[in-house]
Design an enzyme around this catalytic site. Sequence first.
Site: not given
Ligand SMILES: *Cc1c(COP(=O)(O)O)cnc(C)c1O
Length: 435
Positions: A57, A59, A203, A229, A232, A238
Amino acid sequence: MKAMKSIQTLERQDKQVASVFYKEWQRVNEGVELIPSENFVSKAVLEALGSIFTNKYSEGYSHKRYYGGNQFVDEIEDIAVSRAKQLFGAEHVNVQPYSGSPANQAVFFALLNPGDKFMGLDLASGGHLTHGSPVNFSGKLFKCVSYNVDRKTQFLDMDAIRKQALAEKPKMILSGLTAYPRKLEFKAFQEIADEVGAYHFSDIAHIAGLVAAGVHESPVPYADVVTTTTHKTLRGPRSAIIMCKKEDRLKQKYRPDGKKNLAELIDFNVFPGIQGGPHDHVTAAKAVAFGEALLPSFKEYAKQIVKNAKALADVLISGGLKLVTGGTDNHLILIDLTTKGLTGKGKEIQMALDEANITVNKNTIPYEPATPFNPSGIRLGTPAVTTRGMKESEMEVIGANIVKVIDNHSDKNVIAKVKQDIVELSKGFLLYPDL
Ligand SMILES: *Cc1c(COP(=O)(O)O)cnc(C)c1O
Protein backbone atom coordinates in the site's frame (compact mmCIF):
# COMPACT_ATOMS: atom_id res chain seq x y z
CA MET A 1 -3.91 -29.78 -20.48
CA LYS A 2 -0.39 -28.65 -21.33
CA ALA A 3 1.76 -27.75 -18.32
CA MET A 4 2.73 -24.08 -18.24
CA LYS A 5 6.03 -23.11 -16.65
CA SER A 6 4.89 -19.74 -15.41
CA ILE A 7 2.01 -21.15 -13.35
CA GLN A 8 3.46 -24.36 -11.89
CA THR A 9 2.38 -23.54 -8.34
CA LEU A 10 -1.07 -22.55 -9.48
CA GLU A 11 -1.43 -25.81 -11.40
CA ARG A 12 -0.59 -27.78 -8.27
CA GLN A 13 -2.83 -25.73 -6.04
CA ASP A 14 -5.90 -25.00 -8.17
CA LYS A 15 -6.44 -27.10 -11.27
CA GLN A 16 -9.82 -25.56 -11.98
CA VAL A 17 -8.46 -22.05 -12.42
CA ALA A 18 -5.16 -23.15 -13.99
CA SER A 19 -6.94 -25.08 -16.75
CA VAL A 20 -8.65 -21.90 -17.93
CA PHE A 21 -5.27 -20.18 -18.32
CA TYR A 22 -4.20 -22.86 -20.77
CA LYS A 23 -7.42 -22.53 -22.77
CA GLU A 24 -6.82 -18.81 -23.16
CA TRP A 25 -3.20 -19.41 -24.25
CA GLN A 26 -4.50 -21.83 -26.88
CA ARG A 27 -7.24 -19.45 -28.07
CA VAL A 28 -4.69 -16.69 -28.59
CA ASN A 29 -2.29 -18.97 -30.44
CA GLU A 30 -4.85 -20.48 -32.79
CA GLY A 31 -6.39 -17.23 -33.94
CA VAL A 32 -5.68 -13.70 -35.05
CA GLU A 33 -6.42 -10.86 -32.68
CA LEU A 34 -7.59 -7.83 -34.62
CA ILE A 35 -9.24 -5.73 -31.92
CA PRO A 36 -7.37 -2.42 -32.33
CA SER A 37 -7.35 -1.62 -28.59
CA GLU A 38 -5.58 -4.88 -27.72
CA ASN A 39 -1.99 -5.97 -27.72
CA PHE A 40 0.34 -8.61 -26.24
CA VAL A 41 2.82 -7.49 -23.59
CA SER A 42 6.35 -8.87 -23.33
CA LYS A 43 7.22 -11.62 -20.87
CA ALA A 44 9.17 -9.06 -18.85
CA VAL A 45 6.00 -6.98 -18.45
CA LEU A 46 4.06 -10.11 -17.45
CA GLU A 47 6.68 -10.90 -14.83
CA ALA A 48 6.50 -7.40 -13.36
CA LEU A 49 2.72 -7.71 -13.16
CA GLY A 50 2.85 -10.99 -11.27
CA SER A 51 5.41 -9.68 -8.80
CA ILE A 52 5.94 -8.85 -5.14
CA PHE A 53 4.87 -5.23 -5.77
CA THR A 54 1.23 -6.35 -5.86
CA ASN A 55 1.30 -6.43 -2.05
CA LYS A 56 2.19 -2.93 -1.02
CA TYR A 57 0.00 0.00 0.00
CA SER A 58 1.49 3.35 -0.96
CA GLU A 59 -1.16 6.09 -0.93
CA GLY A 60 0.39 9.44 -1.79
CA TYR A 61 3.21 10.17 -4.21
CA SER A 62 6.86 9.27 -4.36
CA HIS A 63 8.68 10.46 -1.20
CA LYS A 64 5.34 11.76 0.22
CA ARG A 65 3.51 8.57 1.28
CA TYR A 66 0.91 7.90 3.91
CA TYR A 67 2.34 4.41 4.61
CA GLY A 68 5.76 3.20 5.73
CA GLY A 69 8.05 0.81 3.87
CA ASN A 70 7.75 2.54 0.53
CA GLN A 71 11.39 3.25 -0.31
CA PHE A 72 11.42 0.70 -3.15
CA VAL A 73 7.95 1.59 -4.40
CA ASP A 74 9.28 5.15 -4.64
CA GLU A 75 12.23 3.88 -6.65
CA ILE A 76 9.90 2.04 -9.06
CA GLU A 77 7.52 4.99 -9.43
CA ASP A 78 10.43 7.37 -10.06
CA ILE A 79 11.73 5.13 -12.86
CA ALA A 80 8.25 4.93 -14.43
CA VAL A 81 7.80 8.72 -14.28
CA SER A 82 11.22 9.56 -15.68
CA ARG A 83 10.91 7.06 -18.54
CA ALA A 84 7.42 8.34 -19.44
CA LYS A 85 8.73 11.93 -19.47
CA GLN A 86 11.55 10.92 -21.77
CA LEU A 87 9.27 8.89 -24.05
CA PHE A 88 6.71 11.66 -24.63
CA GLY A 89 8.71 14.79 -23.79
CA ALA A 90 6.23 15.65 -21.04
CA GLU A 91 6.87 18.20 -18.28
CA HIS A 92 4.90 16.32 -15.64
CA VAL A 93 3.61 12.73 -15.52
CA ASN A 94 1.26 10.97 -13.11
CA VAL A 95 1.65 7.19 -13.44
CA GLN A 96 -0.98 6.20 -10.87
CA PRO A 97 -4.32 6.08 -12.80
CA TYR A 98 -5.80 2.57 -12.68
CA SER A 99 -6.93 2.74 -16.31
CA GLY A 100 -7.97 5.11 -19.09
CA SER A 101 -11.44 5.94 -17.81
CA PRO A 102 -10.35 6.93 -14.27
CA ALA A 103 -7.47 8.96 -15.77
CA ASN A 104 -9.98 10.90 -17.85
CA GLN A 105 -12.26 11.32 -14.85
CA ALA A 106 -9.42 12.89 -12.86
CA VAL A 107 -8.78 15.36 -15.69
CA PHE A 108 -12.44 16.43 -15.90
CA PHE A 109 -12.52 16.94 -12.13
CA ALA A 110 -9.25 18.90 -12.20
CA LEU A 111 -10.23 21.33 -14.94
CA LEU A 112 -14.00 21.75 -14.77
CA ASN A 113 -16.93 22.04 -12.40
CA PRO A 114 -19.90 19.70 -12.78
CA GLY A 115 -22.28 21.21 -15.33
CA ASP A 116 -19.51 22.92 -17.32
CA LYS A 117 -19.65 22.66 -21.10
CA PHE A 118 -17.02 20.82 -23.12
CA MET A 119 -16.68 19.46 -26.66
CA GLY A 120 -15.77 15.85 -27.46
CA LEU A 121 -15.93 13.55 -30.47
CA ASP A 122 -19.28 11.78 -30.71
CA LEU A 123 -19.24 8.03 -30.03
CA ALA A 124 -20.68 7.23 -33.47
CA SER A 125 -17.98 9.38 -35.10
CA GLY A 126 -15.23 7.48 -33.29
CA GLY A 127 -15.06 9.07 -29.82
CA HIS A 128 -14.82 7.22 -26.50
CA LEU A 129 -17.52 6.79 -23.83
CA THR A 130 -15.57 9.16 -21.56
CA HIS A 131 -15.74 11.88 -24.23
CA GLY A 132 -19.29 12.81 -23.27
CA SER A 133 -21.54 9.80 -23.82
CA PRO A 134 -24.84 10.29 -21.95
CA VAL A 135 -24.42 6.92 -20.18
CA ASN A 136 -20.96 7.86 -18.84
CA PHE A 137 -19.90 10.19 -15.98
CA SER A 138 -18.57 12.61 -18.61
CA GLY A 139 -22.00 13.07 -20.16
CA LYS A 140 -23.93 12.83 -16.90
CA LEU A 141 -21.93 15.29 -14.78
CA PHE A 142 -20.78 17.66 -17.52
CA LYS A 143 -22.54 19.28 -20.44
CA CYS A 144 -21.20 17.68 -23.59
CA VAL A 145 -21.56 19.25 -27.00
CA SER A 146 -20.37 16.59 -29.44
CA TYR A 147 -18.58 17.29 -32.66
CA ASN A 148 -18.87 14.86 -35.55
CA VAL A 149 -17.00 13.80 -38.63
CA ASP A 150 -18.14 15.28 -41.94
CA ARG A 151 -21.19 13.41 -43.25
CA LYS A 152 -19.77 13.09 -46.78
CA THR A 153 -16.02 12.62 -46.35
CA GLN A 154 -16.21 11.01 -42.87
CA PHE A 155 -13.07 13.00 -41.99
CA LEU A 156 -12.88 15.51 -39.15
CA ASP A 157 -13.34 18.99 -40.57
CA MET A 158 -11.25 21.37 -38.45
CA ASP A 159 -13.02 24.45 -39.87
CA ALA A 160 -16.41 23.06 -38.86
CA ILE A 161 -15.08 22.20 -35.39
CA ARG A 162 -13.69 25.74 -35.06
CA LYS A 163 -17.04 27.29 -36.03
CA GLN A 164 -18.87 25.05 -33.56
CA ALA A 165 -16.40 25.96 -30.79
CA LEU A 166 -16.78 29.69 -31.49
CA ALA A 167 -20.57 29.35 -31.28
CA GLU A 168 -20.66 27.06 -28.21
CA LYS A 169 -17.76 28.55 -26.20
CA PRO A 170 -16.86 25.31 -24.39
CA LYS A 171 -14.53 25.42 -21.38
CA MET A 172 -12.64 22.38 -22.57
CA ILE A 173 -12.06 20.72 -25.95
CA LEU A 174 -11.25 17.03 -25.98
CA SER A 175 -9.26 15.58 -28.86
CA GLY A 176 -8.99 11.81 -29.06
CA LEU A 177 -10.26 8.74 -30.85
CA THR A 178 -11.27 5.18 -30.37
CA ALA A 179 -12.67 4.34 -33.82
CA TYR A 180 -11.43 7.05 -36.19
CA PRO A 181 -9.01 5.64 -38.79
CA ARG A 182 -7.23 8.88 -39.67
CA LYS A 183 -4.70 11.22 -38.07
CA LEU A 184 -5.73 13.86 -35.56
CA GLU A 185 -4.49 17.43 -36.04
CA PHE A 186 -3.49 18.32 -32.50
CA LYS A 187 -1.97 21.70 -33.37
CA ALA A 188 -5.21 22.74 -35.05
CA PHE A 189 -7.19 21.64 -31.95
CA GLN A 190 -4.85 23.75 -29.80
CA GLU A 191 -5.37 26.83 -31.99
CA ILE A 192 -9.13 26.46 -31.60
CA ALA A 193 -8.80 26.03 -27.81
CA ASP A 194 -6.61 29.17 -27.67
CA GLU A 195 -9.09 31.15 -29.73
CA VAL A 196 -12.06 30.31 -27.51
CA GLY A 197 -10.15 30.34 -24.19
CA ALA A 198 -10.74 26.64 -23.49
CA TYR A 199 -8.53 23.94 -22.05
CA HIS A 200 -7.26 21.39 -24.56
CA PHE A 201 -7.40 17.87 -23.19
CA SER A 202 -6.05 15.19 -25.51
CA ASP A 203 -6.68 11.47 -25.00
CA ILE A 204 -4.22 9.40 -27.05
CA ALA A 205 -5.22 6.00 -25.60
CA HIS A 206 -5.32 4.28 -28.98
CA ILE A 207 -2.38 5.93 -30.69
CA ALA A 208 0.14 6.41 -27.84
CA GLY A 209 2.53 3.82 -29.29
CA LEU A 210 2.45 5.57 -32.66
CA VAL A 211 2.97 8.95 -30.97
CA ALA A 212 5.87 7.65 -28.83
CA ALA A 213 7.51 6.25 -31.95
CA GLY A 214 7.07 9.47 -33.93
CA VAL A 215 4.71 7.83 -36.43
CA HIS A 216 1.84 10.17 -35.42
CA GLU A 217 1.92 13.85 -34.41
CA SER A 218 2.14 14.30 -30.63
CA PRO A 219 -0.27 16.54 -28.72
CA VAL A 220 2.16 16.80 -25.78
CA PRO A 221 3.83 20.05 -26.98
CA TYR A 222 0.41 21.73 -27.32
CA ALA A 223 -2.34 20.34 -25.10
CA ASP A 224 -2.77 21.35 -21.45
CA VAL A 225 -3.34 17.75 -20.43
CA VAL A 226 -2.77 14.46 -22.27
CA THR A 227 -3.95 11.07 -21.04
CA THR A 228 -3.22 7.67 -22.44
CA THR A 229 -3.90 4.08 -21.62
CA THR A 230 -0.73 2.04 -21.55
CA HIS A 231 -2.12 -1.25 -22.89
CA LYS A 232 -3.09 -0.43 -26.48
CA THR A 233 -0.48 0.45 -29.14
CA LEU A 234 1.93 1.35 -26.31
CA ARG A 235 2.02 -2.38 -25.43
CA GLY A 236 2.26 -2.10 -21.65
CA PRO A 237 0.11 -3.35 -18.79
CA ARG A 238 -3.59 -2.54 -18.51
CA SER A 239 -3.35 0.97 -17.04
CA ALA A 240 -2.97 4.68 -17.86
CA ILE A 241 -0.91 7.81 -17.28
CA ILE A 242 -1.64 11.54 -17.30
CA MET A 243 0.81 14.07 -18.74
CA CYS A 244 0.55 17.81 -18.37
CA LYS A 245 2.33 21.12 -18.37
CA LYS A 246 3.59 22.30 -14.98
CA GLU A 247 1.83 25.64 -15.11
CA ASP A 248 -1.86 26.20 -15.68
CA ARG A 249 -2.18 28.32 -18.83
CA LEU A 250 -5.69 29.41 -17.81
CA LYS A 251 -4.89 29.77 -14.09
CA GLN A 252 -7.80 27.68 -12.77
CA LYS A 253 -10.15 29.83 -14.78
CA TYR A 254 -13.14 27.56 -14.29
CA ARG A 255 -12.45 25.61 -11.15
CA PRO A 256 -10.57 27.60 -8.51
CA ASP A 257 -8.76 25.14 -6.26
CA GLY A 258 -6.27 27.10 -4.20
CA LYS A 259 -2.80 28.03 -5.35
CA LYS A 260 -2.07 24.79 -7.20
CA ASN A 261 -0.27 24.71 -10.50
CA LEU A 262 -1.60 22.36 -13.20
CA ALA A 263 0.67 19.46 -12.22
CA GLU A 264 -0.43 19.67 -8.58
CA LEU A 265 -4.06 20.00 -9.63
CA ILE A 266 -3.88 16.81 -11.71
CA ASP A 267 -2.08 14.83 -9.00
CA PHE A 268 -4.53 16.01 -6.33
CA ASN A 269 -7.49 14.90 -8.44
CA VAL A 270 -6.05 11.41 -9.00
CA PHE A 271 -5.20 10.93 -5.31
CA PRO A 272 -7.08 11.68 -3.09
CA GLY A 273 -9.63 12.90 -5.68
CA ILE A 274 -10.82 9.60 -7.12
CA GLN A 275 -8.32 6.89 -6.22
CA GLY A 276 -6.78 5.30 -3.14
CA GLY A 277 -3.57 3.25 -3.20
CA PRO A 278 -1.79 2.95 -6.55
CA HIS A 279 -1.26 -0.50 -8.06
CA ASP A 280 2.49 -0.69 -7.62
CA HIS A 281 2.95 -3.96 -9.54
CA VAL A 282 1.31 -2.24 -12.52
CA THR A 283 3.55 0.80 -12.03
CA ALA A 284 6.53 -1.57 -12.18
CA ALA A 285 5.16 -3.12 -15.37
CA LYS A 286 4.63 0.36 -16.85
CA ALA A 287 8.28 1.21 -16.10
CA VAL A 288 9.32 -1.95 -17.99
CA ALA A 289 7.03 -1.21 -20.94
CA PHE A 290 8.26 2.41 -21.20
CA GLY A 291 11.80 1.07 -21.23
CA GLU A 292 10.85 -1.17 -24.15
CA ALA A 293 9.13 1.69 -25.98
CA LEU A 294 12.33 3.75 -25.72
CA LEU A 295 14.27 1.15 -27.72
CA PRO A 296 14.85 1.65 -31.47
CA SER A 297 13.02 -1.64 -32.14
CA PHE A 298 9.78 -0.07 -30.89
CA LYS A 299 9.95 2.56 -33.67
CA GLU A 300 10.17 -0.27 -36.20
CA TYR A 301 7.24 -1.98 -34.50
CA ALA A 302 5.07 1.16 -34.70
CA LYS A 303 5.94 1.71 -38.36
CA GLN A 304 5.01 -1.89 -39.12
CA ILE A 305 1.62 -1.48 -37.37
CA VAL A 306 0.74 1.29 -39.83
CA LYS A 307 2.13 -0.60 -42.85
CA ASN A 308 0.12 -3.66 -41.85
CA ALA A 309 -3.06 -1.62 -41.43
CA LYS A 310 -2.63 -0.13 -44.91
CA ALA A 311 -1.95 -3.57 -46.41
CA LEU A 312 -5.02 -5.03 -44.69
CA ALA A 313 -7.17 -2.08 -45.79
CA ASP A 314 -6.05 -2.52 -49.40
CA VAL A 315 -7.05 -6.20 -49.45
CA LEU A 316 -10.43 -5.45 -47.91
CA ILE A 317 -11.08 -2.72 -50.49
CA SER A 318 -10.08 -4.96 -53.40
CA GLY A 319 -12.42 -7.57 -51.93
CA GLY A 320 -15.29 -5.14 -52.47
CA LEU A 321 -15.68 -3.80 -48.92
CA LYS A 322 -16.30 -0.15 -48.14
CA LEU A 323 -14.12 1.38 -45.42
CA VAL A 324 -15.09 4.43 -43.41
CA THR A 325 -13.11 7.40 -44.88
CA GLY A 326 -11.98 5.02 -47.62
CA GLY A 327 -8.90 3.73 -45.78
CA THR A 328 -6.58 4.26 -42.82
CA ASP A 329 -3.63 6.40 -41.70
CA ASN A 330 -3.16 4.76 -38.32
CA HIS A 331 -3.55 1.30 -36.77
CA LEU A 332 -7.29 0.83 -37.22
CA ILE A 333 -9.86 0.17 -39.91
CA LEU A 334 -13.62 0.53 -39.82
CA ILE A 335 -15.60 -1.58 -42.30
CA ASP A 336 -18.94 -0.13 -43.38
CA LEU A 337 -21.21 -3.13 -43.98
CA THR A 338 -24.15 -1.14 -45.40
CA THR A 339 -23.00 -1.41 -49.02
CA LYS A 340 -23.03 -5.21 -48.71
CA GLY A 341 -26.69 -5.10 -47.66
CA LEU A 342 -25.63 -5.83 -44.07
CA THR A 343 -26.98 -2.71 -42.31
CA GLY A 344 -27.26 -3.48 -38.58
CA LYS A 345 -25.55 -6.86 -39.04
CA GLY A 346 -22.23 -6.04 -37.32
CA LYS A 347 -22.99 -8.49 -34.53
CA GLU A 348 -23.63 -11.42 -36.91
CA ILE A 349 -20.44 -10.70 -38.82
CA GLN A 350 -18.43 -10.43 -35.57
CA MET A 351 -19.80 -13.84 -34.53
CA ALA A 352 -19.09 -15.44 -37.91
CA LEU A 353 -15.50 -14.13 -37.81
CA ASP A 354 -15.15 -15.36 -34.23
CA GLU A 355 -16.11 -18.85 -35.37
CA ALA A 356 -13.30 -18.62 -37.91
CA ASN A 357 -10.84 -17.61 -35.12
CA ILE A 358 -10.65 -14.01 -36.34
CA THR A 359 -11.33 -11.70 -33.39
CA VAL A 360 -12.82 -8.28 -34.20
CA ASN A 361 -15.50 -6.08 -32.71
CA LYS A 362 -18.75 -4.74 -34.05
CA ASN A 363 -18.86 -0.95 -34.06
CA THR A 364 -21.10 1.91 -35.02
CA ILE A 365 -20.25 3.79 -38.21
CA PRO A 366 -20.61 7.60 -38.53
CA TYR A 367 -24.31 8.59 -38.64
CA GLU A 368 -25.13 4.95 -37.84
CA PRO A 369 -28.38 3.96 -39.58
CA ALA A 370 -29.00 1.03 -37.15
CA THR A 371 -28.33 0.80 -33.36
CA PRO A 372 -25.21 0.63 -31.12
CA PHE A 373 -26.03 -2.95 -30.10
CA ASN A 374 -26.71 -4.02 -33.70
CA PRO A 375 -24.45 -1.61 -35.56
CA SER A 376 -23.37 -1.61 -39.20
CA GLY A 377 -19.62 -1.58 -38.76
CA ILE A 378 -16.70 -3.85 -37.92
CA ARG A 379 -13.64 -2.33 -36.26
CA LEU A 380 -10.27 -3.97 -36.64
CA GLY A 381 -6.63 -3.10 -36.19
CA THR A 382 -3.09 -4.40 -36.39
CA PRO A 383 -1.21 -3.74 -33.08
CA ALA A 384 -1.58 -7.31 -31.74
CA VAL A 385 -0.87 -9.22 -34.98
CA THR A 386 2.16 -6.98 -35.56
CA THR A 387 3.49 -7.88 -32.10
CA ARG A 388 3.23 -11.51 -33.14
CA GLY A 389 5.57 -10.74 -36.04
CA MET A 390 3.08 -10.72 -38.89
CA LYS A 391 3.78 -8.52 -41.91
CA GLU A 392 2.10 -7.41 -45.13
CA SER A 393 1.96 -10.92 -46.66
CA GLU A 394 0.06 -12.27 -43.64
CA MET A 395 -2.29 -9.26 -43.84
CA GLU A 396 -3.15 -10.35 -47.38
CA VAL A 397 -4.12 -13.84 -46.19
CA ILE A 398 -6.11 -12.50 -43.24
CA GLY A 399 -7.85 -9.82 -45.34
CA ALA A 400 -8.86 -12.29 -48.04
CA ASN A 401 -10.31 -14.58 -45.36
CA ILE A 402 -12.26 -11.72 -43.76
CA VAL A 403 -13.82 -10.94 -47.14
CA LYS A 404 -14.70 -14.62 -47.58
CA VAL A 405 -16.43 -14.80 -44.19
CA ILE A 406 -18.37 -11.56 -44.72
CA ASP A 407 -19.55 -12.72 -48.16
CA ASN A 408 -20.49 -16.18 -46.84
CA HIS A 409 -21.35 -15.47 -43.23
CA SER A 410 -24.06 -18.12 -43.02
CA ASP A 411 -22.11 -20.84 -44.83
CA LYS A 412 -20.69 -23.19 -42.18
CA ASN A 413 -18.37 -24.90 -44.66
CA VAL A 414 -16.70 -21.69 -45.75
CA ILE A 415 -16.25 -20.63 -42.11
CA ALA A 416 -14.74 -24.02 -41.19
CA LYS A 417 -12.29 -23.79 -44.09
CA VAL A 418 -11.25 -20.24 -43.13
CA LYS A 419 -10.75 -21.38 -39.53
CA GLN A 420 -8.37 -24.10 -40.73
CA ASP A 421 -6.36 -21.55 -42.71
CA ILE A 422 -6.19 -19.17 -39.75
CA VAL A 423 -5.06 -21.89 -37.31
CA GLU A 424 -2.37 -22.87 -39.82
CA LEU A 425 -1.21 -19.25 -40.25
CA SER A 426 -1.15 -18.62 -36.49
CA LYS A 427 1.07 -21.62 -35.80
CA GLY A 428 3.97 -19.83 -37.44
CA PHE A 429 3.70 -16.93 -34.97
CA LEU A 430 3.52 -18.54 -31.56
CA LEU A 431 2.97 -16.15 -28.66
CA TYR A 432 4.70 -16.92 -25.35
CA PRO A 433 5.90 -20.32 -26.66
CA ASP A 434 7.48 -21.23 -23.33
CA LEU A 435 4.98 -19.62 -20.97
C1 LIG B 1 -9.64 2.65 -24.36
C2 LIG B 1 -9.89 4.09 -24.21
C3 LIG B 1 -10.12 4.66 -22.96
C4 LIG B 1 -10.44 3.89 -21.72
O1 LIG B 1 -9.59 3.01 -21.25
P1 LIG B 1 -10.00 1.89 -20.17
O2 LIG B 1 -8.66 1.50 -19.70
O3 LIG B 1 -10.76 0.86 -20.90
O4 LIG B 1 -10.81 2.57 -19.10
C5 LIG B 1 -10.22 6.04 -22.88
N1 LIG B 1 -10.12 6.80 -23.97
C6 LIG B 1 -9.93 6.29 -25.19
C7 LIG B 1 -9.83 7.20 -26.37
C8 LIG B 1 -9.82 4.92 -25.37
O5 LIG B 1 -9.67 4.41 -26.59
